[in-house]
Design an enzyme around this catalytic site. Structure first.
Site, short mmCIF file in Angstrom:
data_model
loop_
_atom_site.label_atom_id
_atom_site.label_comp_id
_atom_site.label_asym_id
_atom_site.label_seq_id
_atom_site.Cartn_x
_atom_site.Cartn_y
_atom_site.Cartn_z
N TYR A 61 0.81 -1.22 0.00
CA TYR A 61 0.00 0.00 0.00
C TYR A 61 0.84 1.27 0.00
O TYR A 61 0.34 2.35 -0.26
CB TYR A 61 -0.95 0.02 1.22
CG TYR A 61 -1.97 -1.10 1.23
CD1 TYR A 61 -2.06 -2.01 0.19
CD2 TYR A 61 -2.85 -1.25 2.29
CE1 TYR A 61 -2.98 -3.03 0.20
CE2 TYR A 61 -3.78 -2.28 2.32
CZ TYR A 61 -3.84 -3.17 1.27
OH TYR A 61 -4.75 -4.18 1.28
N LYS A 119 4.04 -15.47 3.12
CA LYS A 119 3.98 -16.27 1.88
C LYS A 119 5.42 -16.60 1.50
O LYS A 119 5.91 -16.28 0.42
CB LYS A 119 3.25 -15.45 0.79
CG LYS A 119 2.95 -16.19 -0.49
CD LYS A 119 1.86 -17.24 -0.35
CE LYS A 119 1.66 -17.98 -1.67
NZ LYS A 119 0.84 -19.20 -1.49
N ASP A 137 -2.36 -18.40 2.48
CA ASP A 137 -3.51 -19.10 1.91
C ASP A 137 -4.04 -20.12 2.90
O ASP A 137 -5.25 -20.29 3.07
CB ASP A 137 -3.16 -19.74 0.56
CG ASP A 137 -1.75 -20.31 0.50
OD1 ASP A 137 -0.98 -20.10 1.45
OD2 ASP A 137 -1.41 -20.97 -0.49
N ASP A 168 -4.97 -6.76 6.19
CA ASP A 168 -6.20 -6.08 5.77
C ASP A 168 -7.25 -7.13 5.42
O ASP A 168 -8.42 -7.08 5.87
CB ASP A 168 -5.86 -5.21 4.53
CG ASP A 168 -6.97 -4.27 4.16
OD1 ASP A 168 -7.96 -4.18 4.91
OD2 ASP A 168 -6.87 -3.63 3.10
N ASP A 172 -10.59 -8.64 8.05
CA ASP A 172 -12.00 -8.58 7.66
C ASP A 172 -12.62 -9.97 7.66
O ASP A 172 -13.78 -10.15 8.06
CB ASP A 172 -12.15 -7.95 6.26
CG ASP A 172 -12.26 -6.44 6.35
OD1 ASP A 172 -11.87 -5.89 7.40
OD2 ASP A 172 -12.74 -5.82 5.39
#
Ligand code: NAD
Length: 386
Positions: free
Chosen positions: A161, A218, A251, A275, A279
């Site tokens: 970001y 990851k 994942d 992020d 959620d």
């Protein structure tokens, strides 16, 4: 009920070193913001009275309200007031009145991004817990969500970001069949110190909870993730060997959060993974109006509900103030070391729910009409149980 951010009431002797007066910069923002902020202040005043602490609340403008008054979403006076305070309590910003497609026009969210940046808030904490009285609100089976109590620790100022980005027209052939076409990239970059400090926050949080950290990355694909993993393990081995550490690929983490959410204690991860996963985790609880969050740096911290400004119900007096009230709980815990007072707020909220009282968003078909409270009545009910 124990405070989930502490190891229990006995672990924090807040009364020994507590300052007796705190200055809180309150940012009500837009739409339901002022309505829920009023209830947060009500609870703060009640806690202050019970625990012998003075909270001096000072309102300042942010978001759409600030654009209307000053033409900018974060006036300098607001930033000065925030910097001069002991903690910032925010409600929510935004609304259709300020929606615009004009890229040069000010937008309410700019106020949020700027205040986080200016205060150097690099850690976002989002607790995910289920009050037993609301377990029916989740879409997951009761036996899966039983005992869910986790803290997502998200890095807030690095990663994709904030990396270099570009979009351009590529004459060399980014279109179909080798013809010219558009091309864009974003860069995912982390620096060692950014990972070190977020890892420390996660391990510290784990020590105050159940002593477990799941570090999500990851590392099978990304170089930043391999560095992330290496640094998290070094900090762990050097200073936090008492905390249990597991690595989870992102994942797999997305699946395990749904499969075995109760197994997670602290989950630490980089900005974009955090992020998305926060959620996802929030949905486990099934009730947006219940979730608080904290953004921490090395100075003044900021506390706010996880939901937005809910323009659809603004001014109707039906907004759920509990996420705002639970943001006050986090503030007492993290900024003021008032574990016992934070526990009291959480217990009061739990008691209100156990008594069957609900705001409209968390009521169901079985809730008697007289138990469905408006915003102010819900705040009063919490205060009564304090
Ligand atoms: P939202 O969270 O405001 O609302 C989503 C739904 O949840 C709505 O139906 C709303 O009525 C309901 N809801 C939210 N909070 C509630 C509460 N406390 N009590 C009862 N019901 C509640 O999200 P949205 O509709 O996508 O966004 C509305 C505005 O909020 C937009 O302008 C958006 O930019 C802004 N926003 C602000 C923040 C923030 O201030 N941190 C975060 C997200 C969205």
């Amino acid at each position: 009920m124990d405070n989930p951010f502490s190891a229990g009431p006995s672990s924090l002797d807040w009364s020994c070193n507590v300052k007796k007066s705190y200055k809180i910069c309150c940012l009500p923002g837009d739409c339901i913001g002022p309505e829920i902020m009023a209830e947060g202040k009500k609870v703060l005043a009640a806690v202050g009275q019970r625990f012998g602490v003075e909270f001096v609340c000072e309102d300042a403008l942010i978001g759409g309200a600030a654009i209307d008054a000053c033409g900018t979403a974060l006036p300098d006076e607001t930033l000065d007031a925030a910097r001069a305070s002991d903690a910032v309590l925010l409600a929510a910003v935004g609304g259709p009145k300020w929606d615009t497609t004009d890229p040069t026009a000010p937008r309410p969210e700019q106020g949020l991004l700027k205040i986080r940046k200016e205060l150097g808030l690099y850690t976002n904490l989002r607790p995910v817990q289920i009050f037993s009285a609301l377990s029916g609100a989740s879409t997951l089976k009761p036996e899966v969500i039983d005992g869910v109590d986790m803290m997502i620790v998200r890095e807030l100022t690095g990663g994709l970001y904030f990396g270099r980005r570009e979009r351009f027209y590529d004459e060399e052939g980014s279109g179909a069949d080798g013809k010219p076409g558009q091309r864009a990239y974003d860069t995912l970059e982390y620096r060692e110190y950014e990972i070190e400090r977020i890892a420390r926050q996660a391990f510290e949080a784990a020590r105050k909870r159940r002593g477990k950290v799941a570090s999500v990355d990851k590392a099978n694909v990304l170089e930043t993730s391999r560095m992330w993993r290496e640094i998290v393990h070094r900090i762990h081995d050097e200073d936090y060997a008492d905390v249990e550490l597991e690595d989870v690929l992102v994942d797999n983490a997305a699946m395990q959060l749904i499969n075995r959410p109760a197994d997670f204690d602290v989950v630490v991860t980089e900005n974009m993974f955090g992020d998305i996963l926060s959620d996802e985790a929030a949905q486990i609880t099934g009730s947006l109006g219940m979730l608080a969050s904290a953004s921490l740096g090395d100075g003044v911290a900021l506390y706010e509900p996880s939901h937005g400004s809910a323009p659809d119900i603004a001014g109707k007096g039906v907004a759920n103030p509990l996420a705002q009230i639970l943001s006050v709980e986090m503030m007492l815990c993290y900024s003021f070391d008032m574990g016992e007072a934070a526990d009291a707020i959480r217990a009061a909220v739990g008691a209100v729910l156990d008594d069957g009282l609900r705001t409209r968003d968390i009521a169901d078909a079985g809730t008697p009409e007289e138990n469905v409270l408006g915003t102010a009545a819900m705040g009063d009910a919490v205060v009564a149980r304090l």
